[in-house]
Design an enzyme around this catalytic site. Structure first.
Site, short mmCIF file in Angstrom:
data_model
loop_
_atom_site.label_atom_id
_atom_site.label_comp_id
_atom_site.label_asym_id
_atom_site.label_seq_id
_atom_site.Cartn_x
_atom_site.Cartn_y
_atom_site.Cartn_z
N GLY A 25 17.43 33.91 -14.08
CA GLY A 25 16.23 33.14 -13.75
C GLY A 25 16.00 31.90 -14.59
O GLY A 25 14.85 31.47 -14.76
N ASN A 36 16.78 28.89 -13.69
CA ASN A 36 16.25 27.88 -12.76
C ASN A 36 14.79 28.15 -12.43
O ASN A 36 13.99 27.23 -12.32
CB ASN A 36 17.10 27.82 -11.48
CG ASN A 36 18.35 26.99 -11.68
OD1 ASN A 36 18.29 25.77 -11.75
ND2 ASN A 36 19.49 27.65 -11.82
N ARG A 87 21.01 46.46 6.84
CA ARG A 87 20.78 45.07 6.44
C ARG A 87 19.62 44.44 7.23
O ARG A 87 18.81 43.69 6.68
CB ARG A 87 22.09 44.31 6.68
CG ARG A 87 22.29 43.09 5.86
CD ARG A 87 22.56 43.35 4.40
NE ARG A 87 22.56 42.10 3.67
CZ ARG A 87 22.58 41.99 2.35
NH1 ARG A 87 22.63 43.06 1.58
NH2 ARG A 87 22.56 40.83 1.77
N MET A 140 21.48 35.33 -4.78
CA MET A 140 22.83 35.63 -4.30
C MET A 140 22.83 36.25 -2.89
O MET A 140 23.87 36.67 -2.40
CB MET A 140 23.57 36.54 -5.28
CG MET A 140 23.72 35.93 -6.66
SD MET A 140 24.58 34.33 -6.64
CE MET A 140 24.06 33.62 -8.19
N VAL A 147 22.64 35.71 1.00
CA VAL A 147 22.76 34.65 2.01
C VAL A 147 21.64 34.88 3.04
O VAL A 147 21.50 35.98 3.57
CB VAL A 147 24.15 34.70 2.69
CG1 VAL A 147 24.24 33.67 3.81
CG2 VAL A 147 25.25 34.47 1.65
N HIS A 181 23.04 24.81 -5.87
CA HIS A 181 24.44 25.25 -5.95
C HIS A 181 25.08 24.58 -7.17
O HIS A 181 24.93 23.36 -7.35
CB HIS A 181 25.19 24.88 -4.66
CG HIS A 181 26.60 25.36 -4.70
ND1 HIS A 181 26.92 26.69 -4.54
CD2 HIS A 181 27.77 24.71 -4.93
CE1 HIS A 181 28.23 26.84 -4.68
NE2 HIS A 181 28.76 25.65 -4.92
N ASP A 214 20.73 25.70 5.95
CA ASP A 214 20.86 25.87 7.40
C ASP A 214 21.61 27.17 7.65
O ASP A 214 21.74 28.00 6.74
CB ASP A 214 21.53 24.63 8.04
CG ASP A 214 22.96 24.44 7.57
OD1 ASP A 214 23.49 25.32 6.87
OD2 ASP A 214 23.56 23.40 7.93
N GLY A 231 24.71 27.82 7.96
CA GLY A 231 26.01 27.97 7.29
C GLY A 231 25.81 28.29 5.81
O GLY A 231 24.69 28.45 5.34
N ASP A 246 26.03 26.82 2.25
CA ASP A 246 26.07 25.56 1.48
C ASP A 246 26.37 24.35 2.36
O ASP A 246 26.99 23.37 1.91
CB ASP A 246 27.13 25.64 0.35
CG ASP A 246 26.86 26.78 -0.63
OD1 ASP A 246 25.69 27.11 -0.85
OD2 ASP A 246 27.83 27.33 -1.16
C1 GAR Z 1 22.91 29.15 -11.21
O1 GAR Z 1 23.99 28.50 -11.81
C2 GAR Z 1 22.85 28.80 -9.74
O2 GAR Z 1 23.20 27.48 -9.48
C3 GAR Z 1 23.86 29.75 -9.16
O3 GAR Z 1 23.65 30.95 -9.88
C4 GAR Z 1 23.14 30.66 -11.18
C5 GAR Z 1 21.86 31.44 -11.38
O4 GAR Z 1 21.34 31.25 -12.66
N1 GAR Z 1 23.68 29.92 -7.74
C6 GAR Z 1 24.67 30.11 -6.90
O5 GAR Z 1 25.82 30.22 -7.25
C7 GAR Z 1 24.26 30.22 -5.43
N2 GAR Z 1 25.38 30.05 -4.58
P1 GAR Z 1 19.80 31.54 -13.01
O6 GAR Z 1 19.45 32.93 -12.47
O7 GAR Z 1 19.78 31.51 -14.51
O8 GAR Z 1 18.95 30.46 -12.39
#
Ligand code: GAR
Length: 219
Positions: A12, A14, A66, A91, A93, A110, A147, A149, A151
């Protein structure tokens, strides 16, 4: 005030960057209404609690299949009144039914410069492993609309980060987070919350503000 629902799966950082930016005014016109994790042990849930934001765990393994999990997630998003869904290290989709319900209202971070090192096999540390295996000299991060797809949606912001010869996947991951992810994720939310961007023909463009009519000079 744009209502944000933030979806997380792990540490977390971000999410923390968004919380900090809301607190210090780098994001305006937005409020976080809920943080939802698919993983009960995600430290992101603790960060949400510490910030006084409602947090919820909706785990796929608590549902028979699911589809039922996706329905529970969609119900929680609708109940939160979210107007923008932020995938911040999520994580899971997003299924078509959620993407269509929130068209151009889901964004994802990403950890690479899309269209490089993206798609279903590239997430988390795997992205940085791929970058180092290929020997590219510049990587970065991308915030994009989601969208149907993986990424593939319209790109909002990107920021480049140098790859150093001594990098390991972990040191590179950290630098990409610090220099790019934690900068462009809050910035993208602020742009959306303030109506500064829109999606036109599958691309993100600046919203044009109509020029105010010139005042006639009567002097
Ligand atoms: C981050 O680097 C984010 O960009 C990536 O997972 C990490 C999560 O870190 N996301 C992906 O790879 C999505 N495809 P965080 O939980 O510390 O934010």
């Amino acid at each position: 005030m744009l209502k944000l629902a933030v979806l997380v799966s792990g540490g977390g950082t971000n999410l923390q960057a968004i919380l900090d930016a809301l607190a210090d005014g780098r994001i305006t016109n937005a409020q976080m209404t809920v943080v939802i994790s698919n993983n009960r042990n995600a430290y992101a849930l603790t960060r949400a609690e510490k910030a006084g934001v409602l947090s919820q765990c909706i785990c796929p393994k608590d549902y028979e299949n699911r589809e039922m999990y996706y329905d529970a997630l969609l119900n929680a998003l609708e109940a939160s009144g979210a107007e923008l869904i932020v995938l911040a290290g999520c994580m899971v989709v997003m299924p078509e039914k959620i993407v269509r319900r929130y068209e151009n209202r889901i964004i994802n971070i990403h950890p690479a410069l899309i269209p490089s090192f993206c798609g279903k096999d590239y997430y988390g540390l795997r992205v940085h492993e791929g970058v180092l295996e290929r020997g590219v000299k510049v990587t970065g991060a991308t915030v994009h609309f989601v969208d149907c797809g993986t990424d593939t949606g319209p790109i909002i912001l990107q920021k480049a980060v140098e790859v150093l010869p001594e990098d390991t996947p972990k040191t590179l991951q950290r630098r990409v987070m610090e220099e790019a992810e934690w900068v462009i994720m809050p910035k993208a939310i602020d742009l959306i919350a303030n109506g500064k961007i829109q999606v036109k023909d599958g691309m993100v463009v600046e919203t044009k503000v109509p020029e105010s009519p010139q005042m006639e000079d009567k002097s």
